[in-house]
Scaffold this active site. Structure first.
Site, mmCIF file in Angstrom:
data_model
loop_
_atom_site.group_PDB
_atom_site.id
_atom_site.type_symbol
_atom_site.label_atom_id
_atom_site.label_comp_id
_atom_site.label_asym_id
_atom_site.label_seq_id
_atom_site.Cartn_x
_atom_site.Cartn_y
_atom_site.Cartn_z
ATOM 1 N N SER A 46 20.587 65.159 -47.937
ATOM 2 C CA SER A 46 19.829 64.388 -48.275
ATOM 3 C C SER A 46 20.396 63.098 -47.840
ATOM 4 C CB SER A 46 21.518 64.257 -49.241
ATOM 5 O OG SER A 46 22.607 64.544 -48.717
ATOM 6 N N HIS A 99 13.308 67.417 -48.862
ATOM 7 C CA HIS A 99 14.564 66.615 -50.070
ATOM 8 C C HIS A 99 14.810 66.969 -51.329
ATOM 9 C CE1 HIS A 99 17.428 64.222 -51.793
ATOM 10 N NE2 HIS A 99 19.009 64.996 -51.222
ATOM 11 N N GLU A 102 11.339 65.144 -51.833
ATOM 12 C CA GLU A 102 10.861 64.361 -50.597
ATOM 13 C C GLU A 102 10.703 64.526 -49.589
ATOM 14 O OE1 GLU A 102 13.740 59.884 -51.943
ATOM 15 O OE2 GLU A 102 15.456 62.376 -50.983
ATOM 16 N N ASN A 116 17.875 57.946 -52.658
ATOM 17 C CA ASN A 116 19.610 57.809 -53.529
ATOM 18 C C ASN A 116 19.675 56.403 -52.320
ATOM 19 O OD1 ASN A 116 20.989 60.326 -53.257
ATOM 20 N ND2 ASN A 116 20.546 61.571 -51.932
HETATM 21 N N1 CAA Z 1 15.683 78.113 -66.917
HETATM 22 C C1 CAA Z 1 13.873 77.377 -67.493
HETATM 23 N N2 CAA Z 1 14.510 76.184 -68.421
HETATM 24 C C2 CAA Z 1 15.342 75.559 -68.026
HETATM 25 C C3 CAA Z 1 16.533 76.554 -67.925
HETATM 26 C C4 CAA Z 1 16.310 78.003 -67.214
HETATM 27 N N3 CAA Z 1 17.144 78.799 -67.087
HETATM 28 N N4 CAA Z 1 17.652 75.876 -68.920
HETATM 29 C C5 CAA Z 1 16.892 74.818 -69.289
HETATM 30 N N5 CAA Z 1 15.822 74.030 -69.125
HETATM 31 C C6 CAA Z 1 14.863 73.650 -69.506
HETATM 32 C C7 CAA Z 1 14.988 73.287 -71.032
HETATM 33 O O1 CAA Z 1 14.615 74.394 -71.970
HETATM 34 C C8 CAA Z 1 14.745 71.754 -71.040
HETATM 35 O O2 CAA Z 1 13.619 72.196 -70.672
HETATM 36 P P1 CAA Z 1 11.940 70.963 -71.728
HETATM 37 O O3 CAA Z 1 12.795 69.538 -71.464
HETATM 38 O O4 CAA Z 1 10.991 71.544 -71.721
HETATM 39 O O5 CAA Z 1 13.290 71.435 -73.402
HETATM 40 C C9 CAA Z 1 14.686 71.051 -69.386
HETATM 41 O O6 CAA Z 1 15.394 72.206 -68.374
HETATM 42 C C10 CAA Z 1 15.888 70.097 -69.789
HETATM 43 O O7 CAA Z 1 17.657 71.316 -70.163
HETATM 44 P P2 CAA Z 1 18.612 71.326 -70.807
HETATM 45 O O8 CAA Z 1 18.576 70.692 -71.968
HETATM 46 O O9 CAA Z 1 19.126 72.423 -71.314
HETATM 47 O O10 CAA Z 1 19.307 70.080 -70.314
HETATM 48 P P3 CAA Z 1 19.500 68.204 -70.201
HETATM 49 O O11 CAA Z 1 18.163 67.842 -71.160
HETATM 50 O O12 CAA Z 1 20.670 68.222 -70.379
HETATM 51 O O13 CAA Z 1 18.301 68.161 -68.997
HETATM 52 C C11 CAA Z 1 19.148 67.579 -66.736
HETATM 53 C C12 CAA Z 1 19.534 68.534 -68.156
HETATM 54 C C13 CAA Z 1 18.301 67.992 -66.047
HETATM 55 C C14 CAA Z 1 20.321 67.797 -65.735
HETATM 56 C C15 CAA Z 1 19.151 66.386 -66.580
HETATM 57 O O14 CAA Z 1 19.920 65.580 -67.285
HETATM 58 C C16 CAA Z 1 19.009 65.443 -65.623
HETATM 59 O O15 CAA Z 1 17.653 64.956 -65.548
HETATM 60 N N6 CAA Z 1 20.201 64.971 -65.025
HETATM 61 C C17 CAA Z 1 19.811 63.911 -64.165
HETATM 62 C C18 CAA Z 1 19.963 64.784 -62.541
HETATM 63 C C19 CAA Z 1 19.843 64.319 -61.858
HETATM 64 O O16 CAA Z 1 19.411 63.155 -61.720
HETATM 65 N N7 CAA Z 1 19.754 64.606 -60.203
HETATM 66 C C20 CAA Z 1 19.902 64.240 -59.514
HETATM 67 C C21 CAA Z 1 21.067 64.014 -59.019
HETATM 68 S S1 CAA Z 1 20.941 63.359 -57.276
HETATM 69 C C22 CAA Z 1 20.252 64.481 -56.022
HETATM 70 O O17 CAA Z 1 20.305 65.853 -56.739
HETATM 71 C C23 CAA Z 1 20.058 64.252 -55.046
HETATM 72 C C24 CAA Z 1 21.055 64.244 -53.818
HETATM 73 O O18 CAA Z 1 21.014 64.130 -52.324
HETATM 74 C C25 CAA Z 1 22.837 64.028 -54.270
#
Ligand code: CAA
Length: 282
Positions: A119, A140, A152, A190
């Protein structure tokens, strides 16, 4: 030659997610961890996620079995010899990565492409550690890998057009939405996300509001899925601190400087969700 078999280095949070989406998209996938215990934990995470998906009605039991059937684990780098694409998702340390690339360079076919899920490290520098700098790119993924649509694709200075195109098409074949990002710390996401998270901590240090209110404000006022402190705990405070330092070192701009509270929380072992305490308790 097309990509049929994928080798994933590392079966931690990111590696396991990457291996899962590759296997789910029909690629024979071999994931490598350094120790059996880590491998078992990572494969267990994949199993649990897929089982959760079946429970939620997101995939069928047959699809789960098919994905697991495409997936195998190993602790030996040599078992990745038949791979057409390697995706490395190990510790963010240039020397550790270079050591793995060196072994793989000796056993994997000439045609194979190496990608790093780093990252923050420099793709051009990592490419230079291999004997195939033209067949090296950044790929990424975002956490949680199976749910986040974005990938990415990063071209290093030496990445060939053909490699870039193959990697971009591969990301699309996983059902992801790739974007092209420059080989500069933070890439695109990021570069914008980390200063925002750091600014949230700085603002809190300056008394802007409570952690809960700042989170609530950004979540309900802007439609972000998580407020900045929930996201910091989710990403890991150590990870954020590490990325911020690399970005600050390169850009020398105050926006990337980690605030004192972040450093102290990392020193105290309050790393977020994974350690049981960050800005919140778990
Ligand atoms: N299998 C299949 N689908 C699943 C699942 C599973 N085991 N678990 C959850 N899902 C699905 C759900 O059914 C739901 O689908 P729908 O939208 O169609 O209903 C979707 O995934 C979202 O799940 P949840 O409803 O359980 O959870 P949520 O709505 O609270 O979302 C999240 C969780 C996706 C993590 C959301 O909170 C989110 O997008 N958060 C931000 C995450 C983010 O910003 N990530 C980037 C971090 S930075 C990075 O990674 C880069 C780095 O270099 C640091």
């Amino acid at each position: 030659m097309g990509i049929k078999t994928v080798g994933v280095l590392g079966c931690g949070l990111m590696g396991a997610g990457i291996a899962q989406v590759c296997a789910a998209s029909g690629y024979k996938t071999i994931v490598r961890e350094v120790e059996d215990a880590f491998l078992k934990k990572g494969l267990g995470r994949i199993d649990k996620f897929l089982a959760g998906g079946v429970e939620k009605g997101k995939l069928t039991a047959e699809e789960k079995d098919r994905t697991l059937g495409n997936l195998s684990g190993t602790t030996r780098l040599e078992e990745l010899a038949g791979c057409d694409l390697i995706i490395e998702a190990i510790i963010e340390n240039v020397e550790e990565k270079a050591t793995a690339y060196r072994v793989l360079d000796g056993v994997v076919g000439e045609h194979a492409i190496f990608c790093s899920n780093t990252s923050s490290l420099c793709i051009t520098e990592l490419a230079a550690k291999t004997r195939r700098p033209d067949r090296f790119a950044g790929l990424h993924f975002f956490n949680p890998v199976p749910l986040m649509k974005l990938v990415e694709v990063i071209r290093g200075l030496t990445t060939s057009d053909d490699t870039y195109q193959q990697v971009f098409a591969f990301a699309q074949s996983l059902g992801k939405e790739p974007i092209t990002a420059p080989d500069k710390p933070g890439f695109i996401v990021n570069r914008l996300l980390v200063p925002y998270l750091l600014d949230a901590i700085r603002s809190y240090e300056h008394g802007l509001g409570t952690i809960e209110d700042i989170d609530k404000g950004m979540k309900l006022g802007t439609g972000y899925p998580m407020g900045p402190f929930t996201l910091l705990d989710f990403v890991g405070l150590d990870t954020t601190y590490y990325i911020a330092n690399i970005m600050f070192e390169e850009y020398r701009e105050p926006a990337y400087a980690p605030p004192p509270l972040l450093k102290r929380m990392v020193l105290a072992g309050r790393l977020g969700k994974k350690s049981g305490q960050g800005f919140y308790k778990y």
